[in-house]
Scaffold this motif. Structure first.
Motif, mmCIF file in Angstrom:
data_model
loop_
_atom_site.group_PDB
_atom_site.id
_atom_site.type_symbol
_atom_site.label_atom_id
_atom_site.label_comp_id
_atom_site.label_asym_id
_atom_site.label_seq_id
_atom_site.Cartn_x
_atom_site.Cartn_y
_atom_site.Cartn_z
ATOM 1 N N VAL A 1 0.844 -1.199 0.000
ATOM 2 C CA VAL A 1 0.000 0.000 0.000
ATOM 3 C C VAL A 1 0.880 1.251 0.000
ATOM 4 C CG1 VAL A 1 -1.744 1.276 1.289
ATOM 5 C CG2 VAL A 1 -1.875 -1.217 1.148
ATOM 6 N N GLY B 1 -10.665 10.295 -1.795
ATOM 7 C CA GLY B 1 -11.609 9.931 -0.751
ATOM 8 C C GLY B 1 -11.489 10.791 0.492
ATOM 9 N N VAL C 1 -7.767 -0.621 -2.332
ATOM 10 C CA VAL C 1 -6.800 -1.373 -1.527
ATOM 11 C C VAL C 1 -7.157 -2.853 -1.528
ATOM 12 C CG1 VAL C 1 -5.887 -1.726 0.799
ATOM 13 C CG2 VAL C 1 -6.213 0.595 -0.061
ATOM 14 N N GLY D 1 -11.391 4.386 -2.058
ATOM 15 C CA GLY D 1 -10.009 4.151 -1.644
ATOM 16 C C GLY D 1 -9.834 2.787 -0.988
ATOM 17 N N PRO D 2 -10.621 2.488 0.071
ATOM 18 C CA PRO D 2 -10.532 1.141 0.650
ATOM 19 C C PRO D 2 -10.844 0.036 -0.344
ATOM 20 C CG PRO D 2 -11.635 2.632 2.171
ATOM 21 C CD PRO D 2 -11.445 3.396 0.899
ATOM 22 N N LEU E 1 -5.089 3.014 -6.538
ATOM 23 C CA LEU E 1 -5.097 3.026 -5.070
ATOM 24 C C LEU E 1 -4.812 4.420 -4.516
ATOM 25 C CD1 LEU E 1 -3.617 0.356 -2.725
ATOM 26 C CD2 LEU E 1 -3.162 2.759 -2.292
ATOM 27 N N ALA E 2 -3.721 5.028 -4.975
ATOM 28 C CA ALA E 2 -3.351 6.341 -4.443
ATOM 29 C C ALA E 2 -4.378 7.396 -4.836
ATOM 30 C CB ALA E 2 -1.959 6.730 -4.941
ATOM 31 N N SER F 1 -7.683 6.904 -2.959
ATOM 32 C CA SER F 1 -7.495 7.131 -1.521
ATOM 33 C C SER F 1 -7.393 8.618 -1.206
ATOM 34 C CB SER F 1 -6.243 6.395 -1.030
ATOM 35 O OG SER F 1 -6.383 5.002 -1.174
#
Length: 463
Positions: A38, A215, A381, A377-378, A208-209, A212
């Protein structure tokens, strides 16, 4: 209930089949990689977002954009610091947990690991220069300091992915009389799967970034903070994530070409193909119980079309592969479908957002969309972790496919490995809590109007 003698026999077989240290080694590696990956995504993707935001601030004389770039750089420094700890732990774990692998193939893997370490140090240097350079360097020169951060982050990630691609498709060496000879390090670094596997991970890092970071600002807007700062802070990372989300299905599909020849057991597990069928259906959900697929929704023809690029070509079933070479089928299948399902959902969501925006409908005014953006975001991940589970578990029982089985690579100090796993769990939990506390403290100070956060060791400013 099994008879006691049957239980004893099964336990004896398991003990003979797998070294006692295999389970703690696997758990330790899963914890370390799952946690570090992550942070690695932010190291790969965050510099590009900072660069775009900083460049916008300079070109448009936009103080909001410059303020966001400065704050993001400080967040990046926090994430980089804790990522350095987990990355260092991982570098030691390769030798401690898997001495059979590194002892045998250390010469083969040395070059990409060396380049990864060099890239890491260069990224740290330029991150420091960029942080220190605010107000001390000409703006156009200062923003360029982000570019080496972005490049070194990409190079470091590529080197690690090249090693993983090599584990899936080993090249660059010969085995003569049990000894590894004729090592070709550059063949490892540029093996034919490295570029595609890196591209898949690279795009996933932006998802992901991007989701996140976006978010965080979506949560702020849900709490009533709908100023220019939050809207711009949402749009830029969301734009990066959007491009990545619609690109990822195509990259993943191309990466899967030829998997039926390279790793047929993994493909069979992905598709939950217990037997070879022509044409093969696409199985949504379901698990394999006693050699029989249960609980799946089968869509005819789609399995062959998606996996084999043919309307009737069969997906090789597990019945064509020796049982001792089967991966954990259910875990591999469910992880793969989790990745694909979440990825499809996120891609559809960004298409809807930009389509509505083009029609003049701003979904940032809709609370239901902001809630979804906060959850994106979650979800990203989870998708990334599921993808790695599918890749790594699907390769089992091989640590180097077709060359070395995972039990051959593990060490034999069982008690020490369980202690190491316990200590690592405590350390990673403490670092997670510490990172959250620091980042929340920074956010509170920024909301209170503190542009430059005080340093506990800085000299006092004399009036």
């Amino acid at each position: 209930m099994l008879a006691p003698d049957v239980v004893t026999a099964l336990t004896h077989l398991v003990t003979e089949a797998e070294p006692a240290g295999l389970m703690p080694a696997r758990q330790q590696m899963a914890l370390s990689l799952g946690w570090h990956i992550v942070l690695a995504c932010f190291g790969v993707a965050f510099p590009a977002m900072i660069f775009v935001m900083h460049l916008r601030g300079i070109r448009r004389d936009d103080p909001v954009a410059l303020g966001l770039a400065k704050r993001w750089a400080k967040v990046s420094a926090v994430l980089f610091a804790i990522g350095a700890v987990s990355g260092t732990v991982l570098s030691f774990e390769m030798g401690v947990l898997w001495p059979g692998l590194m002892g045998t193939y250390g010469d083969v893997l040395g070059l990409p690991f060396a380049f990864e370490g060099l890239a890491f140090f260069l990224e740290a240097i330029f991150l420091g220069i960029y942080l220190y350079g605010w107000g001390r360097m000409p703006p156009k020169r200062h923003v360029l300091m982000v570019l080496p951060m972005a490049v070194t982050g990409i190079v470091g990630a590529y080197c690690v992915l090249a090693v993983n691609a090599w584990m899936n498709l080993p090249v660059g060496f010969d085995v003569v009389d049990g000894e590894v000879t004729n090592v070709q390090p550059w063949a490892v670094l540029f093996n034919q799967q490295a570029f595609l596997q890196f591209a898949h991970m690279w795009v996933g890092a932006y998802m992901l970034a991007g989701f996140s970071v976006a978010g965080v600002y979506a949560v702020g807007m849900l709490r009533g903070r709908r100023d220019a700062h939050h809207r711009l802070g949402f749009i830029v990372p969301f734009a990066f994530a959007s491009i990545a989300a619609v690109t990822q299905p195509f990259v993943g599909h191309v990466l899967g070409f030829g998997l039926d020849e390279r790793q047929p057991a993994k493909l069979a597990a992905f598709e939950l193909a217990e037997t070879t069928e022509s044409p093969s259906p696409l199985r949504l959900g379901g698990i394999l119980v006693d050699g029989e697929v249960k609980g799946s929704i089968d869509i005819p023809y789609l399995g062959s079309l998606i996996a084999m690029n043919s309307p009737d070509k069969p997906v090789p079933g597990l019945d064509t592969i020796p049982e001792e070479d089967h991966p954990p089928v259910n875990m591999t299948h469910l992880a793969f479908q989790t990745m694909v399902g979440i990825g499809t959902l996120l891609a559809a969501a960004v298409v809807v957002f930009w389509f509505q925006r083009r029609r003049g409908r701003d979904l940032l005014e809709r609370r239901w969309f902001l809630r979804f953006a906060a959850a994106a975001g979650p979800l990203a991940v989870i998708a990334l972790e599921a993808g790695w589970i599918a890749t790594e578990v699907g390769r089992q029982p091989w640590i180097v496919y077709g060359v070395m089985r995972t039990p051959e690579a593990v060490g034999d100090y069982t008690a020490s490995l369980w202690w190491l796993l316990g200590i690592s769990t405590v350390v990673y939990t403490a670092m997670t809590v510490g990172a959250v506390v620091v980042l929340r403290s920074m956010a509170r100070r920024w909301r209170a109007g503190d542009a430059d956060l005080p340093s506990p060791y800085a000299p006092e400013v004399q009036a």
